[in-house]
Design a protein around this motif. Sequence first.
Motif, PDB file in Angstrom:
ATOM      1  N   PRO A  41       0.715  -1.400   0.090  1.00  0.00           N
ATOM      2  CA  PRO A  41       0.056   0.041  -0.027  1.00  0.00           C
ATOM      3  C   PRO A  41       0.789   1.189   0.069  1.00  0.00           C
ATOM      4  O   PRO A  41       0.631   2.286  -0.648  1.00  0.00           O
ATOM      5  CB  PRO A  41      -0.896  -0.227   1.230  1.00  0.00           C
ATOM      6  CG  PRO A  41      -0.290  -1.199   2.083  1.00  0.00           C
ATOM      7  CD  PRO A  41       0.804  -1.922   1.058  1.00  0.00           C
ATOM      8  N   ILE A  42       2.056   1.329   0.588  1.00  0.00           N
ATOM      9  CA  ILE A  42       2.700   2.583   0.664  1.00  0.00           C
ATOM     10  C   ILE A  42       3.263   2.823  -0.813  1.00  0.00           C
ATOM     11  O   ILE A  42       3.148   3.931  -1.242  1.00  0.00           O
ATOM     12  CB  ILE A  42       4.035   2.186   1.559  1.00  0.00           C
ATOM     13  CG1 ILE A  42       3.332   2.107   3.152  1.00  0.00           C
ATOM     14  CG2 ILE A  42       4.937   3.429   1.714  1.00  0.00           C
ATOM     15  CD1 ILE A  42       4.585   1.732   4.167  1.00  0.00           C
ATOM     16  N   ALA A  43       3.673   1.667  -1.378  1.00  0.00           N
ATOM     17  CA  ALA A  43       3.910   2.127  -2.789  1.00  0.00           C
ATOM     18  C   ALA A  43       2.980   2.420  -3.477  1.00  0.00           C
ATOM     19  O   ALA A  43       3.311   3.449  -4.572  1.00  0.00           O
ATOM     20  CB  ALA A  43       4.811   0.721  -3.351  1.00  0.00           C
ATOM     21  N   GLY A  44       1.997   1.949  -3.572  1.00  0.00           N
ATOM     22  CA  GLY A  44       0.811   2.334  -4.162  1.00  0.00           C
ATOM     23  C   GLY A  44       0.535   3.824  -4.081  1.00  0.00           C
ATOM     24  O   GLY A  44       0.018   4.505  -5.306  1.00  0.00           O
ATOM     25  N   VAL A  45       0.464   4.359  -2.863  1.00  0.00           N
ATOM     26  CA  VAL A  45       0.188   5.717  -2.732  1.00  0.00           C
ATOM     27  C   VAL A  45       1.086   6.807  -3.341  1.00  0.00           C
ATOM     28  O   VAL A  45       0.925   7.651  -3.809  1.00  0.00           O
ATOM     29  CB  VAL A  45       0.101   6.106  -1.059  1.00  0.00           C
ATOM     30  CG1 VAL A  45      -0.014   7.449  -0.693  1.00  0.00           C
ATOM     31  CG2 VAL A  45      -1.228   5.271  -0.417  1.00  0.00           C
ATOM     32  N   VAL A  46       2.475   6.332  -3.039  1.00  0.00           N
ATOM     33  CA  VAL A  46       3.621   6.973  -3.594  1.00  0.00           C
ATOM     34  C   VAL A  46       3.590   7.194  -5.152  1.00  0.00           C
ATOM     35  O   VAL A  46       3.530   8.238  -5.875  1.00  0.00           O
ATOM     36  CB  VAL A  46       4.977   6.551  -2.990  1.00  0.00           C
ATOM     37  CG1 VAL A  46       6.149   7.049  -3.732  1.00  0.00           C
ATOM     38  CG2 VAL A  46       5.274   6.835  -1.570  1.00  0.00           C
ATOM     39  N   PHE A  47       3.499   6.035  -5.788  1.00  0.00           N
ATOM     40  CA  PHE A  47       3.393   6.004  -7.327  1.00  0.00           C
ATOM     41  C   PHE A  47       1.983   6.763  -7.899  1.00  0.00           C
ATOM     42  O   PHE A  47       2.047   7.414  -9.012  1.00  0.00           O
ATOM     43  CB  PHE A  47       3.339   4.559  -7.755  1.00  0.00           C
ATOM     44  CG  PHE A  47       4.717   3.831  -7.635  1.00  0.00           C
ATOM     45  CD1 PHE A  47       5.832   4.272  -7.950  1.00  0.00           C
ATOM     46  CD2 PHE A  47       4.919   2.674  -7.179  1.00  0.00           C
ATOM     47  CE1 PHE A  47       6.855   4.023  -7.978  1.00  0.00           C
ATOM     48  CE2 PHE A  47       6.209   2.231  -7.074  1.00  0.00           C
ATOM     49  CZ  PHE A  47       7.366   3.010  -7.332  1.00  0.00           C
TER      50      PHE A  47
END
Length: 52
Positions: A2-8
């Motif tokens: 989820p963290i990578a999804g928000v950043v991307f």
Amino acid sequence: MPIAGVVFSGLILHEPLSPSLVVALVLIATGILLVHRSPKWPTFTFPLGRGW
């Protein structure tokens, strides 16, 4: 992740990253690091499953 999804989503889709969202991401990352760190000394565990 989820963290990578928000950043991307912020980088690729140009969605706004509000300050509260950034604070939430920092807290999630801190929690993940706390869970996966090694203890400095061995912890006492009960002998579960050994006939008790």
